[in-house]
Write a protein that holds these residues in place. Structure first.
Motif, PDB file in Angstrom:
ATOM      1  N   THR A  19       0.698  -1.256  -0.086  1.00 40.78           N
ATOM      2  CA  THR A  19       0.072   0.138  -0.086  1.00 40.78           C
ATOM      3  C   THR A  19       0.834   1.399  -0.012  1.00 40.78           C
ATOM      4  N   ALA A  20       0.322   2.525  -0.571  1.00 48.49           N
ATOM      5  CA  ALA A  20       1.128   3.501  -0.387  1.00 48.49           C
ATOM      6  C   ALA A  20      -0.047   4.629  -0.133  1.00 48.49           C
ATOM      7  N   ALA A  21       0.422   5.711   0.936  1.00 46.45           N
ATOM      8  CA  ALA A  21      -0.441   6.557   1.218  1.00 46.45           C
ATOM      9  C   ALA A  21       0.396   7.867   1.549  1.00 46.45           C
ATOM     10  N   ALA A  22      -0.539   9.104   1.025  1.00 44.16           N
ATOM     11  CA  ALA A  22       0.020  10.445   1.517  1.00 44.16           C
ATOM     12  C   ALA A  22      -0.372  10.762   2.752  1.00 44.16           C
ATOM     13  N   VAL A  23       0.583  11.116   3.703  1.00 42.31           N
ATOM     14  CA  VAL A  23       0.316  11.350   5.239  1.00 42.31           C
ATOM     15  C   VAL A  23       0.396  12.684   5.451  1.00 42.31           C
ATOM     16  N   THR A  38       4.527  13.093   3.813  1.00 39.43           N
ATOM     17  CA  THR A  38       5.256  11.720   3.844  1.00 39.43           C
ATOM     18  C   THR A  38       4.539  10.900   2.956  1.00 39.43           C
ATOM     19  N   LEU A  39       4.994  10.061   1.998  1.00 41.66           N
ATOM     20  CA  LEU A  39       4.434   9.041   1.343  1.00 41.66           C
ATOM     21  C   LEU A  39       4.914   7.590   2.106  1.00 41.66           C
ATOM     22  N   HIS A  40       3.840   7.175   2.714  1.00 39.62           N
ATOM     23  CA  HIS A  40       4.247   6.033   3.577  1.00 39.62           C
ATOM     24  C   HIS A  40       3.883   4.340   2.808  1.00 39.62           C
ATOM     25  N   LEU A  41       4.738   3.871   2.808  1.00 38.85           N
ATOM     26  CA  LEU A  41       4.615   2.559   2.048  1.00 38.85           C
ATOM     27  C   LEU A  41       4.705   1.415   3.065  1.00 38.85           C
ATOM     28  N   ALA A  42       3.734   0.420   2.972  1.00 34.86           N
ATOM     29  CA  ALA A  42       3.537  -0.787   4.163  1.00 34.86           C
ATOM     30  C   ALA A  42       3.492  -1.950   3.114  1.00 34.86           C
ATOM     31  N   ASN A  43       4.339  -2.956   3.736  1.00 26.94           N
ATOM     32  CA  ASN A  43       4.438  -4.412   2.967  1.00 26.94           C
ATOM     33  C   ASN A  43       3.628  -5.287   3.672  1.00 26.94           C
ATOM     34  N   THR A  44       2.815  -6.059   3.387  1.00 25.43           N
ATOM     35  CA  THR A  44       2.078  -6.879   4.002  1.00 25.43           C
ATOM     36  C   THR A  44       1.674  -8.306   3.008  1.00 25.43           C
ATOM     37  N   THR A  45       2.838  -8.437   2.096  1.00 30.13           N
ATOM     38  CA  THR A  45       2.512  -9.480   1.029  1.00 30.13           C
ATOM     39  C   THR A  45       2.940 -10.827   1.625  1.00 30.13           C
ATOM     40  N   GLY A  46       3.808 -10.893   2.740  1.00 31.47           N
ATOM     41  CA  GLY A  46       3.970 -12.209   3.346  1.00 31.47           C
ATOM     42  C   GLY A  46       5.424 -12.511   2.807  1.00 31.47           C
ATOM     43  N   ARG A  47       6.406 -11.511   2.086  1.00 30.30           N
ATOM     44  CA  ARG A  47       7.727 -11.963   1.834  1.00 30.30           C
ATOM     45  C   ARG A  47       8.210 -10.522   1.797  1.00 30.30           C
ATOM     46  N   THR A  48       9.715 -10.440   1.662  1.00 31.67           N
ATOM     47  CA  THR A  48      10.597  -9.423   1.357  1.00 31.67           C
ATOM     48  C   THR A  48      10.320  -8.748  -0.016  1.00 31.67           C
ATOM     49  N   GLY A 101       5.599  -7.016   6.884  1.00 32.28           N
ATOM     50  CA  GLY A 101       5.093  -6.516   8.074  1.00 32.28           C
ATOM     51  C   GLY A 101       5.920  -5.022   8.276  1.00 32.28           C
ATOM     52  N   ALA A 102       6.812  -4.628   7.646  1.00 33.95           N
ATOM     53  CA  ALA A 102       7.243  -3.335   7.623  1.00 33.95           C
ATOM     54  C   ALA A 102       6.829  -2.173   6.922  1.00 33.95           C
ATOM     55  N   GLY A 103       7.494  -0.955   7.078  1.00 36.11           N
ATOM     56  CA  GLY A 103       6.984   0.130   6.207  1.00 36.11           C
ATOM     57  C   GLY A 103       8.321   0.944   5.963  1.00 36.11           C
ATOM     58  N   ALA A 104       7.860   1.821   5.068  1.00 31.72           N
ATOM     59  CA  ALA A 104       8.988   2.872   4.711  1.00 31.72           C
ATOM     60  C   ALA A 104       8.358   4.070   4.548  1.00 31.72           C
ATOM     61  N   ASP A 105       9.015   5.310   4.810  1.00 33.46           N
ATOM     62  CA  ASP A 105       8.362   6.582   4.772  1.00 33.46           C
ATOM     63  C   ASP A 105       9.409   7.304   3.940  1.00 33.46           C
ATOM     64  N   VAL A 123      -4.416  18.104  -6.710  1.00 26.95           N
ATOM     65  CA  VAL A 123      -4.654  16.547  -6.331  1.00 26.95           C
ATOM     66  C   VAL A 123      -3.148  16.106  -6.295  1.00 26.95           C
ATOM     67  N   VAL A 124      -2.897  15.149  -5.395  1.00 28.57           N
ATOM     68  CA  VAL A 124      -1.376  14.609  -5.361  1.00 28.57           C
ATOM     69  C   VAL A 124      -1.880  12.838  -5.640  1.00 28.57           C
ATOM     70  N   PHE A 125      -1.396  12.246  -6.750  1.00 31.67           N
ATOM     71  CA  PHE A 125      -1.424  10.808  -6.735  1.00 31.67           C
ATOM     72  C   PHE A 125      -0.396  10.167  -6.132  1.00 31.67           C
ATOM     73  N   VAL A 126      -0.584   9.048  -5.550  1.00 29.74           N
ATOM     74  CA  VAL A 126       0.391   8.220  -4.940  1.00 29.74           C
ATOM     75  C   VAL A 126       0.415   6.774  -5.439  1.00 29.74           C
ATOM     76  N   ASN A 127       1.362   6.085  -5.582  1.00 29.09           N
ATOM     77  CA  ASN A 127       1.332   4.508  -6.038  1.00 29.09           C
ATOM     78  C   ASN A 127       2.900   4.105  -5.734  1.00 29.09           C
ATOM     79  N   ALA A 128       2.867   2.850  -5.853  1.00 29.97           N
ATOM     80  CA  ALA A 128       4.415   2.337  -5.785  1.00 29.97           C
ATOM     81  C   ALA A 128       4.335   0.891  -6.530  1.00 29.97           C
ATOM     82  N   ASP A 129       5.385   0.505  -7.250  1.00 30.08           N
ATOM     83  CA  ASP A 129       5.474  -0.725  -7.784  1.00 30.08           C
ATOM     84  C   ASP A 129       6.654  -1.586  -7.138  1.00 30.08           C
ATOM     85  N   TYR A 130       6.790  -2.696  -7.444  1.00 32.69           N
ATOM     86  CA  TYR A 130       7.915  -3.376  -6.785  1.00 32.69           C
ATOM     87  C   TYR A 130       8.320  -4.556  -7.804  1.00 32.69           C
ATOM     88  N   THR A 131       9.486  -4.950  -7.557  1.00 29.14           N
ATOM     89  CA  THR A 131      10.282  -6.265  -8.378  1.00 29.14           C
ATOM     90  C   THR A 131      11.085  -6.917  -7.417  1.00 29.14           C
TER      91      THR A 131
END
Length: 237
Positions: A19-23, A38-48, A101-105, A123-131
């Motif tokens: 998830t990605a959110a503007a805080v 802040t753009l807050h990222l949270a990882n709950t995918t179950g993997r790094t 289970g971790a996040g990054a700001d 408006v500010v759009f926020v998003n994130a991709d991962y590889t």
């Protein structure tokens, strides 16, 4: 991932776990000022996640809602070593090894020119991709869209934070709970722009869903169409 690998990504079923959110983005911002949030990222995918690439893009119109004033907005990001411009695909420096289970700001700064029109809508759009190193990839399925109003120069920013539009991700719209921040930002080039490690992911993160979010047509205008087209171009590698 770079080069020839960009067309061979494996779609990850765990995409919805990022998830990605503007805080802290004010809901009303005076012309001629800069605001930090802040753009807050949270990882709950179950993997790094080996590499997470934050994305953000500002858009605004005059009070009629018909004239884009994007050229009067300037969004930057920081990894603690100064402020940097986003790259041409609206990406910041990558967060490396974001554990489940971790996040990054990521610190963001939005500057609005003094000549920006009062009562304009932004408006500010926020998003994130991962590889990942195994070739899997994905992204945030519901992009965040945080509207704000441009107020006259000399007024004060609102203490009320912008809330995500209906239909977009709401996770993290309030101050996030304390969470371990295990990711580290990738380096930047000499200009501070995101470097070559920010590969085109080819992911299915739904920037295009911004145009379909509830009420989005009121504030998007040409800026959203531009953003969607840029993301489609990137996805096609």
């Amino acid at each position: 991932m770079p080069g020839s690998h960009s067309r061979s990504h494996l779609r990850s079923p765990a995409a919805s776990g990022l998830t990605a959110a503007a805080v802290g983005l004010p809901s009303r911002i005076p012309a001629g000022t800069s605001v930090d949030f802040t753009l807050h990222l949270a990882n709950t995918t179950g993997r790094t996640l080996d590499q997470v690439v934050p994305l953000a893009y500002p858009h605004a119109t005059d009070k009629s809602g018909t004239k884009s004033v994007d050229h009067l907005l300037h969004l930057q990001w920081s990894n603690g070593t100064g402020w940097h411009d986003f790259d041409s695909e609206h990406r910041a420096g990558a967060v490396k090894a974001l554990k489940t289970g971790a996040g990054a700001d990521i610190k963001l700064r939005l500057s609005i020119s003094a000549s920006a029109p009062a009562q304009g809508t932004g408006v500010v759009f926020v998003n994130a991709d991962y590889t990942n190193n195994d070739g899997s990839c994905g992204g945030v399925p519901d992009s965040g869209m945080y509207p704000f109003q441009i107020t006259p120069a000399g007024s004060k920013p609102s203490t009320v934070p912008a809330k995500p539009e209906s239909g977009t991700s709401t996770q993290g719209s309030k101050s996030p709970s304390p969470v371990a921040t295990n990711g580290s930002m990738a380096g930047t080039d000499s200009n501070g722009s995101a470097n070559g490690s920010l590969a085109k992911t080819g992911s299915s993160s739904a920037m295009s869903q911004l145009a379909l979010a509830g009420g989005a047509a009121v504030v998007l205008g040409g800026g959203a169409v531009y953003l969607v087209r840029r993301r489609k171009t990137a996805d096609n590698g």
